[in-house]
Design an enzyme around this catalytic site. Structure first.
Site, short mmCIF file in Angstrom:
data_model
loop_
_atom_site.label_atom_id
_atom_site.label_comp_id
_atom_site.label_asym_id
_atom_site.label_seq_id
_atom_site.Cartn_x
_atom_site.Cartn_y
_atom_site.Cartn_z
N GLY A 117 12.52 4.10 21.00
CA GLY A 117 12.04 5.28 21.71
C GLY A 117 10.53 5.28 21.75
N PRO A 118 9.88 5.34 20.56
CG PRO A 118 9.16 6.09 18.48
CD PRO A 118 10.40 5.67 19.23
CG ASN A 188 9.31 0.35 36.46
OD1 ASN A 188 8.24 0.93 36.34
ND2 ASN A 188 10.32 0.54 35.61
CB ILE A 190 6.94 3.70 38.29
CG1 ILE A 190 6.88 3.26 39.75
CG2 ILE A 190 7.08 5.22 38.20
CD1 ILE A 190 5.78 3.91 40.58
CD GLU A 412 -4.10 -3.19 8.48
OE1 GLU A 412 -5.02 -3.50 7.69
OE2 GLU A 412 -4.25 -3.20 9.72
CG PHE A 438 -6.22 -0.24 5.61
CD1 PHE A 438 -7.20 0.53 6.22
CD2 PHE A 438 -6.60 -1.31 4.83
CE1 PHE A 438 -8.54 0.22 6.06
CE2 PHE A 438 -7.95 -1.63 4.67
CZ PHE A 438 -8.92 -0.86 5.28
CG HIS A 462 -7.69 -1.49 -3.59
ND1 HIS A 462 -6.74 -2.45 -3.87
CD2 HIS A 462 -8.90 -2.08 -3.79
CE1 HIS A 462 -7.34 -3.57 -4.21
NE2 HIS A 462 -8.64 -3.38 -4.19
CG HIS A 474 -12.33 0.69 2.61
ND1 HIS A 474 -12.99 0.96 3.78
CD2 HIS A 474 -11.90 -0.61 2.71
CE1 HIS A 474 -12.98 -0.12 4.55
NE2 HIS A 474 -12.32 -1.08 3.93
NE ARG A 520 -11.83 -2.66 -6.94
CZ ARG A 520 -13.13 -2.46 -6.77
NH1 ARG A 520 -13.59 -1.23 -6.65
NH2 ARG A 520 -13.97 -3.47 -6.72
#
Length: 664
Positions: A117-118, A188, A190, A412, A438, A462, A474, A520
């Site tokens: 779907g997505p 197509n 469209i 990712e 991320f 991390h 980060h 970390r």
């Protein structure tokens, strides 16, 4: 082989079944099913290996409808080919409790291989299926036998091609030379807003050629002969994945709406539907299937059954001749784990000195992989940091399909969906890894993994502002709250190596996605007497306590040490304290009320949570009178020990906040 006239009649049947169901529902997308009916029917009838009487047949090709809004195309095919989807279900399209939801759902409708779907997500998941097929065949000795040479057939649309996910997945697939992928691009031209030229004018063929794909152009994909020729060519590998660019007419067969945006996302309308039936030579009757079409398909299904039976005989011969390889395949397909997995992982956990949980995880992963054949995966170019490379084994590549480590590259989102596809194939407990911040790039993949209840493991390292010098870009703050908000997702933030072993045990044996949130920085191990108390499977447990406690400290991950150290200082001040480790909200909330109350007694209202992230949601555990200590702002760039002081994650700072809040 059916003649061209019968193939067109069958394709028209698919078109009109789709249009009828959408019209009855007064909701849906008729244009795509009507435009793609010729390709899809030819694929299912003449080219795809499948067995409607055994939808889970191991030797089957996979069909992925990445353009999931065209779900009635798939439902019409499932009905016609006898996958147990009766006509009444087509008539209940998009209705409560039907087997024909608005977009295809894995596990809900027999024959649906992946929830789509997505846009673009089916494409990327299909790439993961292709990886798993290649890997499984290689490690189980099935390469070159013809038994596990399945194709992954994907239908994508203009929207899929626009979405960034197809760029990442196609780049990976081309690099890996996944020649078992055949994508049909329903060109197509469209979209909902009109012609794709308003926003999309790139040369898709050149783009895919640059990705190292073979590109086949089909000038008129509403012409059976051209479609069949393209598919016949696509089935013959040239060592690369294949993209068929098929020029179709959206809403093909609708006299006034074909080729127009008005056929994309709304029913044709009663008058236009009637006109389409007349133009295609069909009676006015709704949900009409010509008997000769049924007879033709039934005869083909009988042939498909015979082909599958012949495969079964050949496969049984392989099993008898290769018992070790057959046993390995069975273990992978059943995702087998040893009964003593937890004990083995605990024994492997490094407890002699302070160790970062990313490092503990890496050590435990080595042991887990040696015990669980279905466990494999990789990282988004961060394996040295996430500690997810398996030692002494090769990387998956075009030259070695048995490589158990994966270089996903800095992709990712692509990695997330490829892992989903690996799990969907059915012979993998897939893991992927990157820095926790991320996970933002991966949210759509994680959400769909949860929706499909896929055994996917996310290794996120991390995990907080303790990243330090890299700064706020980060340093994850709100990501824990994001993951915890996803229904069906289990988030585990272990405090040290033994909890890490328990976390991996849970993740490997779970039937849904699990995220491991790892540090970390080094963390002090639990003392030997406390290690036996670990009850991570319950989500939270008492680590330290004294009779008549007045204050209750809850720590997760790296903050459990802080909670324990704070408790010691409070006890020196004459305060009585309980310390609770809560590595997983979700697992704790699954426990019965009696257990939850035994850990967090309702009568104790002086509760403090300590977590190096957003405090969002912690009121559920500390209550209205409690104190949630966290980070409700972005981080900063500095050595982590400086940030520890500045952000108040020290024993004196916690005690000061408690004094101010509880007035002692």
């Amino acid at each position: 082989m059916a003649n061209e006239k019968m193939m067109r009649l069958a394709a028209d049947t698919v078109r009109l079944l789709s249009a009828d169901a959408i019209q009855k529902a007064k909701s849906g997308h008729p244009g795509m099913p009507m435009g793609c009916a010729d390709f899809a029917f030819d694929l299912w009838f003449n080219h795809m290996k499948h067995n409607p009487k055994n939808p889970a047949w191991l030797g089957r090709d996979r069909f992925v409808l990445s353009a999931g809004h065209g779900s009635m195309l798939l439902y019409s095919l499932l009905h016609l080919f006898g996958y147990g989807l009766p006509m009444d279900e087509l008539k209940q399209f998009r209705q409560w409790d039907s087997k024909t939801p608005g977009h295809p759902e894995f596990g809900h409708t027999t024959g649906v291989e992946v929830t789509t779907g997505p846009l673009g997500t089916g494409f990327a998941s299909g790439v993961g299926m292709a990886v798993a097929s290649k890997y499984t065949a290689a490690v189980c000795g099935l390469e070159g036998t013809g038994l596990l040479d399945s194709k992954i057939y994907i239908i994508s649309g203009d929207g899929c091609m626009m979405e960034g996910i197809t760029h990442e997945a196609a780049s990976f697939a081309g690099h890996q030379k996944l020649d078992n992928i055949v994508v049909f691009y329903d060109s197509n031209m469209i979209s909902i807003e009109g012609s794709t030229e308003i926003a999309f004018t790139e040369d898709v063929a050149k783009r895919f050629e640059a990705y190292n794909w073979r590109v086949i152009k089909c000038a008129n994909a509403n012409d059976y002969a051209q479609v069949d020729a393209a598919l016949t060519e696509a089935r013959k590998s040239d060592g690369r994945p294949t993209l068929i660019i098929g020029s179709t007419t959206i809403g093909f067969g609708a006299p006034n709406k074909a080729g127009k945006a008005s056929s994309h996302g709304e029913p044709l309308g009663i008058e236009e539907l009637a006109a389409a039936k007349k133009a295609l030579g069909f009676p006015e009757q709704d949900f009409y299937v010509p008997q000769e079409v049924r007879d033709m398909i039934d005869a083909r299904v009988a042939e498909l059954e015979k082909e599958a039976a012949a495969w079964d005989v050949k496969f049984q011969q392989f099993v008898e001749a290769n018992p070790d390889k057959a046993a390995l395949l069975s273990k992978m397909m059943n995702r087998e784990t040893p009964a003593n997995l937890l004990e083995e992982l605990i024994a492997a956990a490094p407890v002699e000195k302070p160790v970062a949980t990313r490092a503990s995880s890496g050590t435990i992963l080595q042991k887990a992989a040696s015990l669980v054949p279905a466990l494999y995966g990789g990282a988004a170019d961060l394996a040295p940091s996430t500690k997810t490379d398996l030692k002494g084994v090769p990387f998956f590549s075009p030259e070695n399909r048995a490589g158990r480590n994966f270089h996903f590259g800095v992709r990712e989102l692509g990695m997330g969906f490829i892992a989903n596809g690996m799990a969907l194939y059915g012979a993998a407990i897939a893991y992927s890894s990157t820095f926790f911040v991320f996970s933002d790039f991966m949210k759509p993949a994680i959400r769909l993994a949860a929706l499909q209840k896929l055994p996917v493991i996310y290794v996120f390292t991390h995990d907080s502002f303790f990243v330090g010098e890299d700064g706020p870009t980060h340093e994850p703050v709100e990501q824990l709250a994001m993951l915890r908000s996803i229904p069906g997702m289990t988030v585990i933030r272990p405090a040290e190596a033994i909890e890490c072993a328990h976390a991996w045990n849970h993740a490997i044996t779970a039937n849904a996605p699990v995220a491991l949130i790892l540090t970390r920085q080094d963390l002090r191990p639990l003392c030997e007497c406390t290690r036996k108390k670990v009850q991570l499977d319950k989500g939270a447990y008492v680590v330290s306590c004294e009779e008549g406690f007045e204050y209750l400290l809850i720590g997760t991950g790296s903050e459990l040490n802080l909670a324990l150290d704070t408790a010691e200082e409070l006890r020196k001040m004459g305060k009585k304290v309980r310390v609770v480790s809560m590595p997983s909200w979700e697992l704790f909330l699954k426990q019965d009320k009696a257990y939850r109350d035994s850990v967090l007694p309702p009568e104790c209202r002086k509760r403090v949570s300590i977590e190096a992230g957003s405090t969002f949601g912690w009121e559920k555990f500390v209550g209205d009178e409690g104190l949630a200590i966290g980070l409700d702002h972005f981080g900063a760039s500095a050595p982590y020990k400086v940030l520890t002081e500045k952000f108040g994650f020290t024993v004196p700072a916690v005690i000061e906040k408690m004094k101010a809040h509880f007035k002692f």
